[in-house]
Design an enzyme around this catalytic site. Structure first.
Site, short mmCIF file in Angstrom:
data_model
loop_
_atom_site.label_atom_id
_atom_site.label_comp_id
_atom_site.label_asym_id
_atom_site.label_seq_id
_atom_site.Cartn_x
_atom_site.Cartn_y
_atom_site.Cartn_z
N GLU A 263 -61.44 22.16 11.48
CA GLU A 263 -59.98 22.14 11.65
C GLU A 263 -59.43 22.97 10.50
O GLU A 263 -59.54 22.59 9.34
CB GLU A 263 -59.46 20.70 11.63
N CYS A 300 -51.78 19.48 7.59
CA CYS A 300 -52.17 20.52 8.52
C CYS A 300 -51.20 20.63 9.69
O CYS A 300 -51.19 21.63 10.40
CB CYS A 300 -53.59 20.30 9.03
#
Length: 504
Positions: A263, A300
């Site tokens: 990720e 994120c």
């Protein structure tokens, strides 16, 4: 008495020191010395994990669930010490660490519940058809099986929920895969105390020693060795694009390539449609700024890009956002390196042709001040640098002259973790043209909200097309994450007594 780290690795049930050492860099106080890992330790941990897999990979769901619950209990038992050292190392506030500990334990317990339901095994059976012509069909059974030892990289921005006993570790252990964690040097003491909790759970259940290991390193040797070790069968990673892509390439270049579930970040665009902007201008601006600056923008899912039609309502949105940003004090960033990168990337973006800096003070030391920039849609479409993530509290407002420009931006977006639309009922027809585009760009679509805050549940998807993540069919949050560490196996005409217990 506050917890004092001893600085050793945890490998197959043993606390092992090594030379040389490195020092942690807490926000306050003196750092502690930690052993720096090496290739020999990686090999020892990998061999122990492979040996453990021969038994741990095939124990009952009930035992694995008890293990996950025991880890959560042991983490909670160390709650005050975890909060104290986590705050010292990262500069995150106490409430954030307490909340993140709750999420971490919740993830572990959720996976414990999930595997007891058996659904994740995706069992299938096509009975034999011996009389079928022209050819008979054999008896075919299929079930998901664990893949083997897994390497997990601790994340800088989530010392608990995406690190030592975080989502990747929980999913892998739930699947039946031993785990080797490469601790993040931003919070090695926090990693150590969590490893102690896992050790206590292993001892309590009498599980194989190699079921879990933790190795410290402040350089690249351990990470490189882990992803290249022939006994490692998959990698979980949350971090920067540059670091993730380098590890992804190493996984692909192995004699036996393995999946790298990385990720890598996102700018998480927010499209505000005309009626919503007109009716909720100030509330949307304030909500966006709150989401943008939460945790110093070190999420994120931070919404770094907001897009709307130019005009008086957009002007009011920007004015409200500027007023809100001015009131936000400088916030501590997780590490000196992250603060330096934020400073560098902010200055680069602000100096880009066609970009106006509307708000933002100088950045000093490890603290970050929020910044607000603006540009036109035409300029954004011409400059790929404006589509790059700046990890921290920086927001870019893009003003379009018409809907066609907004659609063009939607089409040009790279893969994202999230895409958000703000709509009122009068915007539905207009927004309907965007959804087929945006669903190809992101793993999660939101309406009338902001993406910071990721619910841990069955239906969550935290991932997306590249470069948001390296595997668009996976998620690092939610129970579907277990599928990353399983593979389907078909059993043809295998006698019942020889089948896995769940297929008998």
């Amino acid at each position: 008495m506050a917890y004092t780290p001893h600085g050793n690795h945890y490998i197959a049930g043993q606390w092992i020191g090594s030379e040389p050492k490195f020092s942690s860099t807490p926000l306050t106080g003196n750092g502690y010395c930690f052993s720096r890992g090496n290739l020999e330790l990686v090999n020892t941990a990998a061999q122990a994990a492979e040996q453990a897999f021969e038994s741990y990979g095939y124990i009952s769901q009930e035992t694995k669930a008890a293990f996950l619950n025991a880890i959560a209990d042991e983490i909670d038992a160390r709650g005050d010490d975890i909060t104290a050292i986590g705050c010292t190392e990262t500069g995150l506030p106490e409430a954030r660490l307490i909340g993140e500990r709750g999420r971490t334990c919740g993830q572990l317990r959720l996976f414990a519940q999930h595997i007891l339901k058996d659904d994740y095994l995706d069992k299938r059976h096509d009975p034999a058809l011996p009389e079928r012509t022209p050819l008979p069909r054999p008896d075919l059974k299929m079930i998901q099986r664990p893949i083997g030892p897994v390497a997990v990289f601790g994340a800088s921005n989530f010392p608990l929920a995406f690190s030592t006993a975080g989502g990747d570790t929980a999913a892998a252990l739930a699947a039946g895969c031993p785990v080797i964690v490469k601790a993040h040097p931003a919070h090695p003491g926090t990693a150590e105390i969590i490893a102690q909790a896992i050790h206590a759970a292993i001892e309590q259940l009498g599980l194989p020693k190699g079921t879990f290991s933790l190795i410290h390193d402040d350089q690249f040797d351990v990470g490189t060795a882990l992803v290249q070790h022939p006994l490692i069968k998959a990698v979980g990673f949350t971090g920067s694009f540059a670091g993730g892509r380098a590890l992804f390439d190493l996984c692909a270049q192995r004699p036996e390539p393995i999946p790298f579930f990385g990720e890598l970040g996102s700018i998480n665009p927010v499209f505000i449609f005309e009626q919503a902007l007109a009716n909720k201008t100030e509330a949307l601006a304030q909500g966006w700024v709150q989401s943008l600056t939460m945790g110093a923008g070190q999420f994120c899912t931070n919404p770094g890009l907001v897009l709307m039609l130019a005009g008086s309502n957009a002007d009011k949105f920007i004015a409200t956002a500027r007023e809100a940003l001015v009131k936000i004090e400088a916030q501590n960033m997780l590490t000196d390196g992250i603060a330096q990168a934020f400073r560098k990337n902010s200055e680069k973006l602000a100096s880009t042709k066609g970009v106006d800096k509307l708000e933002g003070k100088d950045i000093h030391s490890r603290q970050a001040n929020a910044s607000l920039l603006s540009t036109s849609a035409a300029n954004w479409l011409e400059n790929e640098d404006l589509a790059e993530e700046v990890f921290g509290p920086l927001g870019l407002v893009v003003l379009a002259q018409n809907s066609e420009e907004l659609l063009a931006i939607a089409r040009k977006l790279k893969g994202q973790l999230t895409c958000t639309i703000h709509v009122d009922e009068g915007d539905y027809e207009h927004a309907s043209a965007f959804l087929p585009i945006l669903e190809r760009k992101a793993g999660r679509l939101l309406a009338n909200g902001f993406p910071t805050g990721v619910e841990v549940c069955d239906s969550m998807v935290h991932g997306g097309p590249y470069p948001a993540s390296t595997n668009f069919g996976a998620t690092s949050v939610g129970t579907l994450a277990i599928r990353r560490f399983l593979r389907p196996v078909c059993y043809q005409d295998i006698p019942r007594s020889l089948l896995p217990p769940k297929l008998q």
